[in-house]
Design an enzyme around this catalytic site. Sequence first.
Site, mmCIF file in Angstrom:
data_model
loop_
_atom_site.group_PDB
_atom_site.id
_atom_site.type_symbol
_atom_site.label_atom_id
_atom_site.label_comp_id
_atom_site.label_asym_id
_atom_site.label_seq_id
_atom_site.Cartn_x
_atom_site.Cartn_y
_atom_site.Cartn_z
ATOM 1 N N ASP A 369 0.806 -1.218 0.000
ATOM 2 C CA ASP A 369 0.000 0.000 0.000
ATOM 3 C C ASP A 369 0.841 1.271 0.000
ATOM 4 O OD1 ASP A 369 -3.076 -1.006 0.992
ATOM 5 O OD2 ASP A 369 -1.389 -2.323 1.410
ATOM 6 N N GLU A 507 -4.722 -11.296 -7.174
ATOM 7 C CA GLU A 507 -4.913 -12.145 -5.982
ATOM 8 C C GLU A 507 -5.951 -13.251 -6.140
ATOM 9 O OE1 GLU A 507 -5.569 -9.652 -2.530
ATOM 10 O OE2 GLU A 507 -3.433 -9.626 -2.124
ATOM 11 N N LYS A 631 -9.813 -9.485 -8.886
ATOM 12 C CA LYS A 631 -10.228 -8.821 -7.652
ATOM 13 C C LYS A 631 -10.017 -7.317 -7.769
ATOM 14 C CE LYS A 631 -8.981 -8.653 -2.728
ATOM 15 N NZ LYS A 631 -8.059 -9.208 -1.706
#
Length: 833
Positions: A369, A507, A631
Site C-alpha cells: 500500500d 490475488e 479482484k
Amino acid sequence: MGDRDAGREEAGMNSWHVVYEGYIPAQEGLREALCTLGNGYFGTRGAAPDSSADEVHYPGTYLAGGYNRLTTEMAGRAIENEDLVNLPNWLPLTFRIDDGEWFRLDDVEILSFRQELDLKRGLLRRDLRVRDALGHTTRWSERRLVSMADPHLAGLCVELTPEDWSGQLTVRSALDGQVTNNGVRRYRDLAKQHLEAFELDQMGEDGIFLGCRTNQSLIGMAQAAHTRLFRDDRQVEAKRHTRVLERQVVQEIICRVREGESIVAEKIVALHTSRDPAISEPGLEARRTLEQSDRFNEVLVAHEVAWKHLWETCDIDIRNSEVPDIQLKLHVHIFHLLQTASVHAIDLDIGVPARGWHGEAYRGHIFWDELFIFPFLSLRIPTLTRALLRYRYRRLPEARRAAREAGYEGAMFPWQSGSNGREESQLVHLNPESGRWIPDNTYRQRHINSAIAYNIWQYYQVSDDHEFLYFYGAEMLFEIARFWASIATHNPTLDRYEIKGVMGPDEYHTAYPGADPEKEGGIDNNAYTNVLAAWVLTRACDVVALLPKIHSNHLCERLGLKLSEIDRWDDISRKLRVPFHDDGIISQFDGYEDLEEFDWEGYREKYGNIHRLDRLLEAEGDMPNRYKISKQADVLMLFYLFSADELVLLFEQLGYPFDYDTIPKNIDYYLARTSHGSTLSEVAHSWVLARSNRPRSWHLFQGALDSDLADRQGGTTPEGIHVGAMAGTIDLIQRCYLGIEMRASILHFDPALPDDLQWVKVQLRYRRQLLDVEIDHDLLRISSRSFTSSPIKVGYRGHYRDVAPGDTCEFRLLKPQERDRDENRADRTSKES
C-alpha cells in the site's frame, strides 16, 4: 456526514466535521474505526469510555510497530502468527448516582446522542442525555484527544450535569489490561492473549499506573493516568478509593453534586514503551510525563497548534459543482493518513500498515500500500517518506536471507511485513462464507519488491536526495535487481526470460485450473510483474551510472557486484516475456486467454454484492482460477504507475509494439472483468480512466471516497480503515487530475480536471522548493515561496519554465477538444515513427 448545527454559518465549516446523530449499536464498530484518534505513535479507537469489548463495542489502543507472535494448534499443525497487539485500554470512565448501577450507554434510555469528529482540531466530541431506570436524567459532554504535540499523551474530558437530581456522584476511572486481540471475527479461533507480567499500582493521591509486556517480543509498556474533578474550574476535594484487580487498576472518586450543577472529570494519560528512543525504562518515563502534563485544555491548545501546522502543509482545497461533502471526505482521508504516518514516525522504526493503527485487520502488517501512500507524503513531508523507506532498508538483511532460502540471489522482500521483515503471510486463512480454513498463497506476490524499488525512485525524483540514494536507496535497488535477475529463467526457444510461479496484484489467481495451489502454486509471466521487473533492472543500471564514481565503486565492492552482472541486468530488461492475446490485449499471465468467461449477471442476481468472488466461489466448491476475473487492477496497474510515453519506451525496450490505443482497449477489457474486491481497485481504475473517460473516472473516484465512510466492502472497515485507498483518493486529486509527473529532473503538469471539479489548490514540496499550485479549467498557476533553494524546471505539454524561489509562472490550458487533437497528433506521430 457534515456539520448539521444550523447555528454554524461560517463558510467551510461543513468540510471539517463528521457528525453522527443518534445511537445505532449496529454502526458502533464502523464509527469506532472512523473516529479513531492517533498521532503516528499510537492510536485509540473511538469507543465509548463506558464500554468494554462485546458484540457492539471494541475499545482498542495500538502502538505503531507493537507486534507479538503467538502459536495456535490447528488441525494438527502449529501455526504462528504475528499480530499488532491490542494494548491496555486507557479509556474507561463512567459514573453512578448514589449506590446505583454504573452508567453504561446500552443500559439506559437515550434521550439524545450526538458524536462529532472535528478533523481540523483532531478532537472527538460526544454529547448525550440519558435517563436511568430510576428516572434520573444526566447530560454527558465529552471531549477526547490523542496529542499530536506530545506523542505520549492522551486525554479525556467529561462534563456531567444532573438535570433533575442531586446526590452522591461517583466517577470510576481505570486502566484495563483485561484485553485480548478479539477485534476480527475470523481470527477469534487463534491465540490472542499477548500481554503478561502486569505491574499495577497507585501513584500519589490521584494517579494510577499499569505496566506490562508482550509475552514473545517482550515489548515493555507503561500507562500512567490521573483523573481529577473540577467544579467551576476549581478542583473538587473528593474521596478516592483505588483498587488493584486482576490486570486492571480502578479508582473511584466521590463527591456531592446538586441539580443543574456541572462536574468536569479530566483524565490525562501518558504512554511509553521500551521501543522509545532516549528513555531509561517505560514506567519511569510514563510517570514523569504525567507529572509534567498540564490540564486538558492546555494539552488541547498544543495539540491544536500541531494539527494547524499539519493542515497548512497537507490540505487540499477544491471546488466542485454537483456532489456534496467531497471536500469533507478528502479531509477525512488526509486526517487518517496523518494519524497513521505522522511526523512522530520520523524517529521510529515503523512502516505504514494497510489498515492503519485503527484495528486488528491484516494483523497490522505492511503490504504494498506504500505505493499509493508515499506519493502524497513525498510531495508534502518528504523527510517522512525517507524515514518510512528506511523501515525497508533495516529489513534488507532479512530479505537477503529469504532470497537465499528460496534459492535466489539479492533480496526478496515479504508480501506481509511486521517486526523484523520475515514473511508474515499466513499459511491458511478462514473463508467466512464457507467456514473453512484454506491455504494462503499470497506470499507469491513477488511484485512487492518492484513496489519498494518504485517508491525509492519516486522519492528520489521528488526530493533529489542524493545522500539517501548513496547510503540506502541504491543498495536496495541493486539487491532487488539481483533478485529479479535470479528468478528470471531463459527460454532458448523464444530467446526470452520468464518469471514463473508468482501471483499478480489480482490475488484471485493462485494457481492454474486443476493445479494443487500448495504444490503447483502461482502463475507464469504475470505481465505486471514482468514489466515492473524490467523497469527495476533498467533503473538499477541507471543508478550505477548516476552514482558518483567513488560511491559506485565502494557499493559494488561491498556487494560483490561485477560489470558482467550489470550487463546481464540490461539483457534481461530487454528480453522479459510479456504475453498478449486478442489483438493487443496484454494477457494478465500465460494462459489467461484459455480461462472461462464468468457469469457476472448471474452472480450479481444471485448474491448482490460480489466484491469477494473468491470467497463466494470457494464456498460453492469452485475456484476463481478457472475464470477471467480479477479482484482488482492487475495489468491496469501498469497504466496507474506509468504514463503512456513511459510505457511506449518500456515496451519498445522489451521489443513489443505499444500503440496509444493499447491503453483504452485494455482498460475496457479488464474493467469489465473486475469485481472490485479491494478498496484499492476503484482508486486504480479511476486513475487509468482519467484521460479517456473523465465522467466515469469521477464516478469511480466518488466510490473510492466512500469505501470506508460507507463501509462498502460490507463489514471490513470496523476492523480498521484502508489507509492505502484513502491515500490513493487524495493522490487522485493531487497527481492524477493535476497530471503531475517527475521525469528527467522536470516537474511536469498535464491537468485533466473532471467537469464537476472546478478548481484545485495544493501546496507541494519539490526539490527543496515550496510550491503553491492553483488550477481551474483554463489556467495553471505555480508560485514558489521565498526560500533558499536552487531553481527548478516545470513543464506543461512541451512548454517549460525555470522557477526560482519567489517566482510565479502561469500556463494557459488547452480546452478538452484541443487536448484531444493534440493527443491524436502525437499518436499519429508515434505510429509513423
